[in-house]
Design a protein around this motif. Structure first.
Motif, mmCIF file in Angstrom:
data_model
loop_
_atom_site.group_PDB
_atom_site.id
_atom_site.type_symbol
_atom_site.label_atom_id
_atom_site.label_comp_id
_atom_site.label_asym_id
_atom_site.label_seq_id
_atom_site.Cartn_x
_atom_site.Cartn_y
_atom_site.Cartn_z
ATOM 1 N N GLN A 38 0.829 -1.200 0.000
ATOM 2 C CA GLN A 38 0.000 0.000 0.000
ATOM 3 C C GLN A 38 0.862 1.248 0.000
ATOM 4 N N VAL A 40 0.354 5.478 0.656
ATOM 5 C CA VAL A 40 -0.537 6.546 1.107
ATOM 6 C C VAL A 40 -0.017 7.870 0.564
ATOM 7 N N GLU A 214 -10.843 10.687 2.469
ATOM 8 C CA GLU A 214 -10.017 9.542 2.081
ATOM 9 C C GLU A 214 -10.620 8.821 0.885
ATOM 10 N N ARG A 236 -5.220 10.610 0.979
ATOM 11 C CA ARG A 236 -5.684 11.033 2.299
ATOM 12 C C ARG A 236 -5.482 12.537 2.469
ATOM 13 N N THR A 243 0.131 16.932 6.929
ATOM 14 C CA THR A 243 0.953 16.426 5.835
ATOM 15 C C THR A 243 2.411 16.322 6.250
ATOM 16 N N ALA A 246 2.864 13.392 8.607
ATOM 17 C CA ALA A 246 2.742 12.099 7.937
ATOM 18 C C ALA A 246 3.981 11.781 7.114
ATOM 19 N N SER A 249 6.877 10.922 9.628
ATOM 20 C CA SER A 249 6.751 9.613 10.260
ATOM 21 C C SER A 249 6.791 8.460 9.272
ATOM 22 N N GLY A 250 6.620 8.764 7.975
ATOM 23 C CA GLY A 250 6.563 7.710 6.974
ATOM 24 C C GLY A 250 5.174 7.162 6.757
ATOM 25 N N ASN A 251 4.156 7.733 7.419
ATOM 26 C CA ASN A 251 2.781 7.282 7.182
ATOM 27 C C ASN A 251 2.317 7.632 5.769
ATOM 28 N N ASP A 252 2.781 8.777 5.247
ATOM 29 C CA ASP A 252 2.577 9.131 3.835
ATOM 30 C C ASP A 252 3.870 8.860 3.090
ATOM 31 N N GLN A 253 3.758 8.182 1.965
ATOM 32 C CA GLN A 253 4.957 7.934 1.151
ATOM 33 C C GLN A 253 5.286 9.144 0.271
ATOM 34 N N ARG A 566 6.730 -0.457 -3.272
ATOM 35 C CA ARG A 566 7.207 -0.093 -1.944
ATOM 36 C C ARG A 566 8.671 -0.462 -1.839
#
Length: 569
Positions: A38, A40, A214, A236, A243, A246, A249-253, A566
């Protein structure tokens, strides 16, 4: 299966059954429960309205979804030229010059996600909508089409044009499922208002939640071409702080976001772990002084109002030091990010810079007097309706600053912010008779718009089509002047004296550069459109993803999503 066999054996034998193997030890079972791959993506918003052919729906998310979900005959390359999309098409070529005819052959296996074939009816549906509906993007080429014929069970489409059209490769992008939309209750106006009824791209809609901000996309298992490497893409929405957090932290690529100077600085502080690119959109923020307005139909009033507008401050206040501020739209047709762009705006003086003394002189010559700080004529205040699409930036900010400037100059302003589809499909499409918009009881409150603050989608390879779509007349505007007709563009501009030059550029009779050299000075003199800047997003690519690039000019990164993976950048 082993457990079932053990039960049967125990029923007919005293031999103890074999031990049952734990499911956690089964390699088959573990492969079926693996975590989906996945990515994001952070975006500004996912507000409703996703029809890529509607000015009202033009946004970064609409562009992204259309690239991931909808089929196109041609797609732009990195150099800005167009190439045939062979995932959809076998061929597309000009087969006749007299009449000008293009034959399209669609792949036999190309189909919508409900198994309906992509066929000639999809071409015909898009052509009819683009020809007839108000508020669409780039209708000029579609208006030249005189006939569409279906051959070979709908997989061969022969399109005949009334005149030669050099820009034919720009047509039939982002086809829509005609079999689901042509008889839908809300018709074209409801098309893709909240979701996609069927798709024909590498991804499909898993969930679209505007309240949560989302969109979840999953690999389209019915896609007939190369499957996407990722299982899922999540778009998202978040504000600037969200932004940044995210990405950190790496929650958003990665993220695609409209930034100001402060936002750019904060993204830069994330360091080398985040790569930043400017991605210009094919959209220019503009102020339209509509000549179909009964008040602004007077050229002196339009020129006077233009002289009162501080264009530089509008740009500064709304671009906020972001990448758009460097993309000043100093031409009427070409966009700043395009190769060979040259400013054509007259300078010094309006509209490049405000000239209040000149503005007052012009308003006086138009019959207005300034009484107690307010311009009046025949006992009535000079009052203008200024409209911008609700909840859309930067237009709301521009409209607010423009309103403040006009009020300070003594002009009464009624600022409204209707829903985007209402603005473009109804208010800016009121029928025009004898050059003046005709407000009707059905016309969304009977409000005639004098000034519109909107985005004009003007980018693209075919500059002549942009010119004709932005400033050209609809054919019926020139044939029968006794009946009210819907204007051919949101500006409401139609000048029979200029139309032959526009047509000559559109059909290739005259080089577009020659046409623009003659027409641009005249368009500036008319004081009908004040372009401000080209919209641009910042693409911030973080860790954990490979294959993302800025993409072709004015298109962005999503066209290559099938190859994203990924892993390290």
């Amino acid at each position: 299966m082993l457990a079932c066999a053990a039960v049967l054996l125990a029923a007919c034998s005293n031999t103890p059954p074999p031990p049952v193997v734990s499911s956690s030890a089964s390699p088959v079972s573990s492969s079926t429960t693996k975590t989906p791959s996945q990515v994001v993506v952070g975006v500004d918003d996912v507000l409703g309205g996703y029809n890529p052919h509607n000015l009202a729906d033009a946004s970064q998310v609409t562009s992204a979804l259309s690239q991931l979900l909808l089929p196109s005959v041609f797609r732009p390359k990195d150099d800005g030229s167009f190439e045939l999309d062979k995932s959809l098409m076998k061929s597309a070529e000009v087969v006749s010059q007299q009449p000008f005819t293009v034959a399209y052959t669609i792949r036999p296996d190309a189909s919508w996600s409900d198994s309906a074939p992509i066929a000639a009816e999809d071409f015909a549906y898009l052509r009819e909508a683009m020809r007839d509906q108000p508020g669409v993007i780039g209708p000029a080429g579609y208006r030249l089409i005189s006939d569409i014929q279906s051959r070979e069970g709908g997989k061969r489409v022969e399109v005949t044009f009334a005149k030669p059209y050099p820009g034919w490769q720009t047509l039939f992008g982002n086809l829509l499922p005609a079999h689901l939309l042509k008889d839908a209750p809300n018709g074209w106006q409801g098309a893709l208002a909240t979701t996609f009824p069927a798709v024909a791209g590498p991804y499909s809609i898993k969930g679209l939640d505007t309240a949560r901000g989302e969109v979840v996309l999953e690999r389209n298992e019915r896609y007939w071409e190369k499957p996407s490497a990722l299982d899922r893409i999540v778009l998202r929405a978040a504000d600037e702080d969200g932004t940044l957090a995210a990405l950190r932290s790496g929650n958003d690529q990665f993220a695609m976001t409209r930034t100001g100077g402060t936002g750019l600085k904060r993204l830069g502080e994330l360091g080398s772990a985040v790569q930043l690119h400017t991605v210009a959109r094919p959209t220019v923020a503009q102020i339209l002084l509509r000549p179909v307005s009964s008040t602004l139909s007077d050229p002196k009033v339009r020129e006077g109002v233009t002289a009162l507008i501080d264009r530089g401050k509008l740009i500064t206040e709304s671009a906020k030091g972001g990448p758009s501020e460097k993309l000043r739209a100093d031409a009427q047709v070409r966009v700043p990010s395009a190769p060979g762009f040259q400013p054509t705006i007259p300078a010094p003086g309006p509209p490049s810079a405000a000239d209040p003394a000149r503005g007052e002189e012009l308003l006086k010559s138009a019959g207005y007097t300034k009484e107690a700080g307010t311009w009046r004529k025949n006992g009535k205040n000079l009052s203008l309706v200024v409209a911008s699409p609700a909840k859309q930036e930067p237009y709301a900010t521009i409209a607010k600053e423009l309103t403040a400037q006009l009020v300070a100059a003594g002009i009464e302003v009624n600022a409204i912010a209707p829903q985007p589809r209402e603005l473009f499909s109804t208010l800016l499409a009121m029928p025009v008779l004898n050059g003046i918009q005709q407000t009707t009881p059905e016309g969304a409150g009977n409000v005639g718009i004098d000034i519109a603050v909107i985005g004009q989608v003007t980018g693209g390879a075919d500059v002549a089509s942009v010119l004709a779509s932005t400033f050209g007349c609809r054919p019926d505007q020139l044939t029968d002047k006794t009946k009210a007709v819907v204007p051919g563009n949101p500006l409401g501009f139609c000048d029979p004296a200029l139309q032959p030059s526009i047509d000559a550029a559109l059909t290739g009779t005259t080089p577009v550069a020659d046409t623009l050299s003659a027409l641009e000075p005249e368009l500036w003199r008319r004081n009908v459109a004040i372009p401000l800047f080209q919209l641009a997003d910042t693409l911030a690519i973080g860790s954990g993803i490979s294959g993302v690039t800025a993409g072709p000019p004015m298109v962005g990164p999503f066209g290559s999503a099938v190859n994203w993976t990924r892993g390290p950048k």
